[in-house]
Design a protein around this motif. Structure first.
Motif, PDB file in Angstrom:
ATOM      1  N   ARG A  70       0.832  -1.215   0.000  1.00 43.60           N
ATOM      2  CA  ARG A  70       0.000   0.000   0.000  1.00 43.60           C
ATOM      3  C   ARG A  70       0.863   1.260   0.000  1.00 43.60           C
ATOM      4  NH1 ARG A  70      -3.583  -0.781   4.540  1.00 43.60           N
ATOM      5  NH2 ARG A  70      -4.512  -2.318   3.179  1.00 43.60           N
ATOM      6  N   ALA A  71       1.925   1.267   0.803  1.00 38.94           N
ATOM      7  CA  ALA A  71       2.799   2.436   0.869  1.00 38.94           C
ATOM      8  C   ALA A  71       3.568   2.629  -0.436  1.00 38.94           C
ATOM      9  CB  ALA A  71       3.766   2.290   2.045  1.00 38.94           C
ATOM     10  N   VAL A  73       2.605   1.696  -3.539  1.00 37.00           N
ATOM     11  CA  VAL A  73       1.669   2.191  -4.561  1.00 37.00           C
ATOM     12  C   VAL A  73       1.369   3.661  -4.317  1.00 37.00           C
ATOM     13  CG1 VAL A  73      -0.685   2.005  -5.443  1.00 37.00           C
ATOM     14  CG2 VAL A  73       0.699  -0.053  -5.126  1.00 37.00           C
ATOM     15  N   LYS A  74       1.152   4.028  -3.069  1.00 32.89           N
ATOM     16  CA  LYS A  74       0.883   5.430  -2.734  1.00 32.89           C
ATOM     17  C   LYS A  74       2.041   6.315  -3.182  1.00 32.89           C
ATOM     18  CE  LYS A  74      -0.369   8.411   1.131  1.00 32.89           C
ATOM     19  NZ  LYS A  74      -0.624   8.486   2.566  1.00 32.89           N
ATOM     20  N   GLN A  75       3.273   5.849  -2.944  1.00 29.60           N
ATOM     21  CA  GLN A  75       4.467   6.604  -3.367  1.00 29.60           C
ATOM     22  C   GLN A  75       4.535   6.704  -4.888  1.00 29.60           C
ATOM     23  OE1 GLN A  75       6.771   8.099  -1.442  1.00 29.60           O
ATOM     24  NE2 GLN A  75       8.177   8.667  -3.062  1.00 29.60           N
ATOM     25  N   LEU A  77       2.129   6.656  -7.020  1.00 30.68           N
ATOM     26  CA  LEU A  77       1.061   7.509  -7.539  1.00 30.68           C
ATOM     27  C   LEU A  77       1.320   8.995  -7.320  1.00 30.68           C
ATOM     28  CD1 LEU A  77      -2.091   5.405  -6.632  1.00 30.68           C
ATOM     29  CD2 LEU A  77      -0.916   5.598  -8.841  1.00 30.68           C
ATOM     30  N   GLN A  78       2.364   9.337  -6.572  1.00 25.99           N
ATOM     31  CA  GLN A  78       2.728  10.741  -6.373  1.00 25.99           C
ATOM     32  C   GLN A  78       3.504  11.315  -7.556  1.00 25.99           C
ATOM     33  OE1 GLN A  78       1.441  12.361  -3.688  1.00 25.99           O
ATOM     34  NE2 GLN A  78       0.485  10.380  -3.394  1.00 25.99           N
ATOM     35  N   GLU A  86     -10.392   7.565 -10.109  1.00 28.65           N
ATOM     36  CA  GLU A  86     -11.118   6.620  -9.277  1.00 28.65           C
ATOM     37  C   GLU A  86     -12.595   6.637  -9.622  1.00 28.65           C
ATOM     38  OE1 GLU A  86      -9.908   8.325  -5.507  1.00 28.65           O
ATOM     39  OE2 GLU A  86      -8.662   6.547  -5.149  1.00 28.65           O
TER      40      GLU A  86
END
Length: 178
Positions: A70-71, A73-75, A77-78, A86
């Protein structure tokens, strides 16, 4: 340079456990190949490496590590070149002239050079792409570390996996299977 950031991963080593007789045999056969990437460790060696007691051994990948999905993917997507849409229904798409033409419920014609389809197990969309897919069970989740689990120093894999504590939590999950 993303891979250098330890905000969402650890280079802590990984042990693939001898969780049953078949895996023990497989691990020991691999260890006989004298590969510099991994080595077989018995239960005493594993206990020392892992920081807690084990009654089985496994194949130790000293340079292995794990990521927090999760972390990461979040990174990713930045990144300024990535746009996320979405709750957007993809109605149709074409690939022509080195670009994707997308038709969604929110726009009529987006042209982009790369697309990631997050479809789950949507077989209809995959068939349109010309891909055959198979449904695979598996998941990841997090659990708060406690005084016992927090002593784990390496990632463990077997019939499932667990990371050492990261931000006071363990990432764990099932091995994906059909």
């Amino acid at each position: 340079q993303l891979y250098l950031s330890q905000e969402f991963w650890q280079s802590c080593g990984v042990v693939h456990l001898d969780f049953n007789a078949q895996e023990k045999k497989r691990n020991q056969l691999l260890a006989q190949q004298q590969c510099s990437l991994y080595q077989y460790v018995n239960h005493n060696e594993l206990s020392e490496i892992a920081g807690m007691d084990f009654h089985i051994g496994g194949l130790f990948w000293r340079n292995g590590g794990w990521i927090h999905p999760r972390a990461m993917v979040k990174q990713l997507l930045q990144h300024p070149n990535i746009q996320v849409f979405e709750h957007t229904e993809l109605l149709d798409f074409n690939y022509q002239n080195n670009a994707w033409q997308l038709f969604t419920n929110t726009s009529k014609n987006d042209c982009v050079d790369s697309v990631v389809f997050c479809t789950g197990a949507n077989k209809n969309l995959m068939a349109k792409l010309g891909l055959t897919i198979f449904q695979i069970r598996g998941q990841t989740d997090n659990v708060v570390a406690n005084s016992f689990s927090g002593s784990l120093k390496i990632a463990l894999s077997g019939a499932s996996y667990i990371s050492p504590a990261w931000q006071n939590a363990h990432c764990f999950g099932a091995t994906f299977s059909p």
